[in-house]
Motif scaffolding. Structure first.
Motif, PDB file in Angstrom:
ATOM      1  N   ASP A   1       7.848   1.600  -8.493  1.00 61.87           N
ATOM      2  CA  ASP A   1       7.892   3.030  -8.160  1.00 61.87           C
ATOM      3  C   ASP A   1       6.805   3.385  -7.143  1.00 61.87           C
ATOM      4  O   ASP A   1       5.656   2.939  -7.260  1.00 61.87           O
ATOM      5  CB  ASP A   1       7.693   3.847  -9.436  1.00 61.87           C
ATOM      6  CG  ASP A   1       8.180   5.279  -9.273  1.00 61.87           C
ATOM      7  OD1 ASP A   1       8.665   5.623  -8.171  1.00 61.87           O
ATOM      8  OD2 ASP A   1       8.116   6.040 -10.254  1.00 61.87           O
ATOM      9  N   ARG A   2       7.194   4.186  -6.158  1.00 60.03           N
ATOM     10  CA  ARG A   2       6.257   4.665  -5.138  1.00 60.03           C
ATOM     11  C   ARG A   2       6.951   5.790  -4.380  1.00 60.03           C
ATOM     12  O   ARG A   2       8.177   5.944  -4.443  1.00 60.03           O
ATOM     13  CB  ARG A   2       5.859   3.549  -4.174  1.00 60.03           C
ATOM     14  CG  ARG A   2       7.025   2.791  -3.572  1.00 60.03           C
ATOM     15  CD  ARG A   2       6.660   2.036  -2.327  1.00 60.03           C
ATOM     16  NE  ARG A   2       6.540   2.924  -1.176  1.00 60.03           N
ATOM     17  CZ  ARG A   2       6.399   2.485   0.077  1.00 60.03           C
ATOM     18  NH1 ARG A   2       6.353   1.182   0.334  1.00 60.03           N
ATOM     19  NH2 ARG A   2       6.315   3.345   1.084  1.00 60.03           N
ATOM     20  N   PRO A   3       6.204   6.619  -3.673  1.00 64.62           N
ATOM     21  CA  PRO A   3       6.828   7.703  -2.919  1.00 64.62           C
ATOM     22  C   PRO A   3       7.728   7.166  -1.793  1.00 64.62           C
ATOM     23  O   PRO A   3       7.478   6.107  -1.225  1.00 64.62           O
ATOM     24  CB  PRO A   3       5.622   8.460  -2.327  1.00 64.62           C
ATOM     25  CG  PRO A   3       4.470   8.096  -3.199  1.00 64.62           C
ATOM     26  CD  PRO A   3       4.727   6.691  -3.641  1.00 64.62           C
ATOM     27  N   GLY A   4       8.780   7.918  -1.507  1.00 66.75           N
ATOM     28  CA  GLY A   4       9.606   7.632  -0.351  1.00 66.75           C
ATOM     29  C   GLY A   4      10.869   6.850  -0.600  1.00 66.75           C
ATOM     30  O   GLY A   4      11.657   6.640   0.326  1.00 66.75           O
TER      31      GLY A   4
END
Length: 300
Positions: A32-35
């Motif tokens: 999981d990570r932004p974008g």
């Protein structure tokens, strides 16, 4: 991370290869990570894709992100796959791409109880359950007339302690020969070896009554009746080398009381088993189940 691109068995109306829009289902998981959503939706929009359904979930415990998207697009499969591969390096995606509603080639294994096999075959015929039952494998011959009634090839593969390895080799040969994508243990009363479980990891669904592990062994409904249970149920799960401990897909229950005899418990239990197994098979075939370690993410 690995990915799988499921090919439709035949060219269907609206197939992208013919230049008309195709309804695709994309599933993915990654750290999981932004974008991530922006990148995936941007890729699909860039290919003139129209998203018709989208679900996502971030697991704070494992740090993984899961997503399921249905999209209508006229772009060829190769373009979609190329775009997804471009995202693999950036996000570490593991993904699958398939045509919505494509019947999943399924082999059903059973012993003598017919209720789960009959229910799956009936649902495939009457309710458009998105599977194609290509074979029934059994260590007995009791289910052969039922398989013949539904026009499904029947294979009698006896199993004893001395022939277990030979029987499992025959099963794997059938899986390969028939291009089987999913194996369903519909009250198949044999334990699969660790080697077989590993060979078919993530591709075998089992159904058992929820009395386990409380009521193991023979006649579980008799044991449950003797203990005066108030709930009976069933659990559909993926098969692993750990007996009845694979990732759970679906569970269902019925409330009972002291007026229910053993026969009534058996009848209710079989109905619960049918319901739970049918939902699990449908969700798997619709690519709604994603593995998250020992758990599952189910996008209903």
């Amino acid at each position: 991370m690995s990915h799988r691109s499921d090919q439709p068995a035949t060219s269907a109306p609206g197939d992208a290869s013919a230049g008309a829009p195709t309804h695709w289902v994309l599933t993915l998981s990654c750290p999981d990570r932004p974008g991530i959503v922006h990148a995936v939706s941007g890729l699909l929009a860039g290919l003139d894709g129209n998203i018709t359904e989208s679900q996502q979930f971030g697991d704070a415990g494992t740090g993984l992100f899961f997503m399921r998207v249905q999209v209508t697009a006229a772009a060829p499969r190769a373009e979609l796959e190329s775009g997804l591969r471009a995202l693999e390096g950036e996000f570490g995606l593991a993904w699958t791409l398939d045509v919505v509603g494509r019947p999943v080639r399924t082999l059903v294994m059973g012993s003598t109880a017919a209720h789960c096999l009959n229910d799956l075959a009936f649902r495939q015929r009457s309710e458009a359950l998105p599977v194609e039952l290509v074979a029934v494998v059994s260590n007995h011959t009791v289910l052969e007339p039922l398989a013949q009634f539904y026009g499904i090839d029947f294979h009698h593969v006896p199993v004893t302690a001395a022939t277990r390895a030979e029987a499992e080799a025959r099963l794997l040969a059938l899986v390969e020969e028939l291009d089987v994508e999913l194996v369903v243990l519909a009250r198949y009363m044999q334990i699969l070896s660790d080697d077989l479980c590993r060979a078919l990891a993530g591709r075998v669904i089992n159904i058992h009554h929820s009395f386990l592990p409380s009521f193991k062994g023979a006649k579980p409904y008799h044991q449950a009746h003797d203990r005066g249970v108030k709930l009976i149920g069933a659990t559909a799960h993926y098969v692993t080398g750990d007996l009845d401990e694979g990732p759970i897909i679906e569970q269902d229950v019925e409330r009972v009381d002291h007026t229910h005899g053993v026969e009534a418990l058996v009848a209710l239990g079989q109905d619960v088993e049918r319901r739970a197994l049918a939902r699990a098979v449908r969700w798997h075939a619709e690519h709604r189940v994603l593995l998250d370690g020992h758990r599952t993410i189910v996008f209903r």
